[in-house]
Scaffold this active site. Sequence first.
Site, PDB file in Angstrom:
ATOM      1  N   HIS A  13      32.473  53.681  25.446  1.00 20.33           N
ATOM      2  CA  HIS A  13      33.124  53.940  26.928  1.00 20.33           C
ATOM      3  C   HIS A  13      31.796  53.756  27.919  1.00 20.33           C
ATOM      4  O   HIS A  13      31.841  53.353  28.629  1.00 20.33           O
ATOM      5  CB  HIS A  13      32.220  55.838  27.305  1.00 20.33           C
ATOM      6  N   GLU A  23      40.646  49.383  24.228  1.00 23.27           N
ATOM      7  CA  GLU A  23      42.231  48.763  23.274  1.00 23.27           C
ATOM      8  C   GLU A  23      42.587  49.611  22.314  1.00 23.27           C
ATOM      9  O   GLU A  23      43.181  49.305  21.171  1.00 23.27           O
ATOM     10  CB  GLU A  23      42.320  47.869  23.119  1.00 23.27           C
ATOM     11  N   LYS A  24      41.190  50.621  21.831  1.00 26.48           N
ATOM     12  CA  LYS A  24      41.155  50.759  20.460  1.00 26.48           C
ATOM     13  C   LYS A  24      42.507  52.145  20.127  1.00 26.48           C
ATOM     14  O   LYS A  24      42.851  52.164  19.420  1.00 26.48           O
ATOM     15  CB  LYS A  24      40.395  51.904  20.369  1.00 26.48           C
ATOM     16  N   ASP A  25      42.312  52.718  21.504  1.00 24.47           N
ATOM     17  CA  ASP A  25      44.534  53.163  21.774  1.00 24.47           C
ATOM     18  C   ASP A  25      44.992  52.777  22.110  1.00 24.47           C
ATOM     19  O   ASP A  25      45.194  52.659  22.961  1.00 24.47           O
ATOM     20  CB  ASP A  25      43.623  54.245  22.741  1.00 24.47           C
ATOM     21  N   GLN A  32      47.012  67.376  25.263  1.00 20.86           N
ATOM     22  CA  GLN A  32      46.952  66.177  23.840  1.00 20.86           C
ATOM     23  C   GLN A  32      46.408  66.867  23.009  1.00 20.86           C
ATOM     24  O   GLN A  32      46.555  65.161  22.006  1.00 20.86           O
ATOM     25  CB  GLN A  32      46.707  64.845  24.647  1.00 20.86           C
ATOM     26  N   HIS A  78      30.103  57.336  24.165  1.00 19.09           N
ATOM     27  CA  HIS A  78      28.792  55.793  23.264  1.00 19.09           C
ATOM     28  C   HIS A  78      29.286  55.165  23.978  1.00 19.09           C
ATOM     29  O   HIS A  78      29.478  54.842  24.761  1.00 19.09           O
ATOM     30  CB  HIS A  78      30.199  56.703  21.508  1.00 19.09           C
ATOM     31  N   ALA A  79      28.401  53.877  22.711  1.00 17.78           N
ATOM     32  CA  ALA A  79      28.839  52.264  23.877  1.00 17.78           C
ATOM     33  C   ALA A  79      29.890  52.313  23.749  1.00 17.78           C
ATOM     34  O   ALA A  79      30.032  51.507  25.100  1.00 17.78           O
ATOM     35  CB  ALA A  79      27.902  52.129  22.534  1.00 17.78           C
ATOM     36  N   VAL A  94      34.949  47.901  20.421  1.00 16.17           N
ATOM     37  CA  VAL A  94      33.388  48.180  20.404  1.00 16.17           C
ATOM     38  C   VAL A  94      33.059  48.768  19.124  1.00 16.17           C
ATOM     39  O   VAL A  94      33.789  50.299  18.613  1.00 16.17           O
ATOM     40  CB  VAL A  94      32.412  48.785  21.705  1.00 16.17           C
ATOM     41  N   ALA A 111      31.693  63.287  24.627  1.00 15.43           N
ATOM     42  CA  ALA A 111      30.582  62.824  23.665  1.00 15.43           C
ATOM     43  C   ALA A 111      31.021  60.900  23.210  1.00 15.43           C
ATOM     44  O   ALA A 111      31.333  60.415  22.545  1.00 15.43           O
ATOM     45  CB  ALA A 111      32.018  63.018  22.586  1.00 15.43           C
TER      46      ALA A 111
HETATM   47  O1  PAF Z   1      41.114  58.506  25.580  1.00 14.27           O
HETATM   48  C1  PAF Z   1      41.416  59.635  25.557  1.00 14.27           C
HETATM   49  O2  PAF Z   1      39.998  60.247  25.688  1.00 14.27           O
HETATM   50  C2  PAF Z   1      41.821  60.131  26.176  1.00 14.27           C
HETATM   51  O3  PAF Z   1      43.388  60.224  26.014  1.00 14.27           O
HETATM   52  C3  PAF Z   1      42.244  59.835  27.877  1.00 14.27           C
HETATM   53  C4  PAF Z   1      42.369  58.620  28.486  1.00 14.27           C
HETATM   54  C5  PAF Z   1      40.461  60.555  28.382  1.00 14.27           C
HETATM   55  C6  PAF Z   1      43.636  61.045  28.062  1.00 14.27           C
HETATM   56  O4  PAF Z   1      42.600  62.108  28.026  1.00 14.27           O
END
Ligand code: PAF
Length: 282
Positions: A38, A152-154, A62, A35-36, A180, A33
């Site tokens: 990624h 860095e969003k996560d 996860q 987006h800009a 972004v 999915a």
């Molecule tokens: O940030 C994500 O999209 C996911 O947590 C990752 C790092 C791809 C692991 O599944």
Amino acid sequence: MIIVNTTDSLEKTLATVRSAGNKRIGLVPTMGALHAGHVSLVEQSVRENDYTVVSVFVNPTQFNNPVDLEKYPRDLDKDADLLRISGCDLIFAPSKETIYTEEELQKPFEFDFGGLDQVMEGKFRPGHFNGVVQIVSKLFSLVKPQRAYFGEKDFQQLSIIHRMTDLMGFDIQIVDCPIVREASGLAMSSRNERLTPEQRKIAAGISKVLFECRNFVPSYSPEKLKQWVENEINQIQGLELEYFEIANTKTLQPAINWEKPTVGCIAVYCGEVRLIDNIRCS
Ligand code: PAF
């Protein structure tokens, strides 16, 4: 660009790539999915490496909420179109069975988080980071990249990936990439696709409050600023705050003053969609 689905073909292709002298391999792990946000990670990897691998895998271990897993947007053809023009060399898109044994799917992965998982996302999404570490460590072992790119969003995920890389002894440079944002300020996320146009406008209020809160640093204490943000978000109809924490960027523990670098991390529901964002405060 090629798409491979098995670990065998991934490892064989990468062995050929390495023997042809393409030594620097960059990895961008994703759940698709795209987006800009990624695209910016992929483009950075293309600039800094000889060969870029993007994994597209919605990692079931996860997700602590089965509805979230089921509703997670998936469109490999669309992702492949975007990756082709971004300069990606190989997409690794395995099935769940390729990655995990039945036992791995049943039994939670164990890891010493050193307390990094006890706050924020870890508190509200039990087991989430075990799954993240499980998949990212598998991808690191399979791809053996020189560099791996994460957004860095996560913020908390990124801290945990740094710890995992050190603790497990991977010789991989983790590259932290800036958030972004859409023109409205909303942090780009695959989950934004699930927002209605009206909700998208409402969700832009999250970053607006985060940007504004920095004006009160250092005159407000972290505790007072936390209350201010909570209050502002609670006043926006259509948003439901899950948490806002001002944390030390290294330990992720709540900040008591502004002496050390801090980050304000937020999780908010907009309808059924859970959104996260963060901002450096000091
Ligand atoms: O940030 C994500 O999209 C996911 O947590 C990752 C790092 C791809 C692991 O599944």
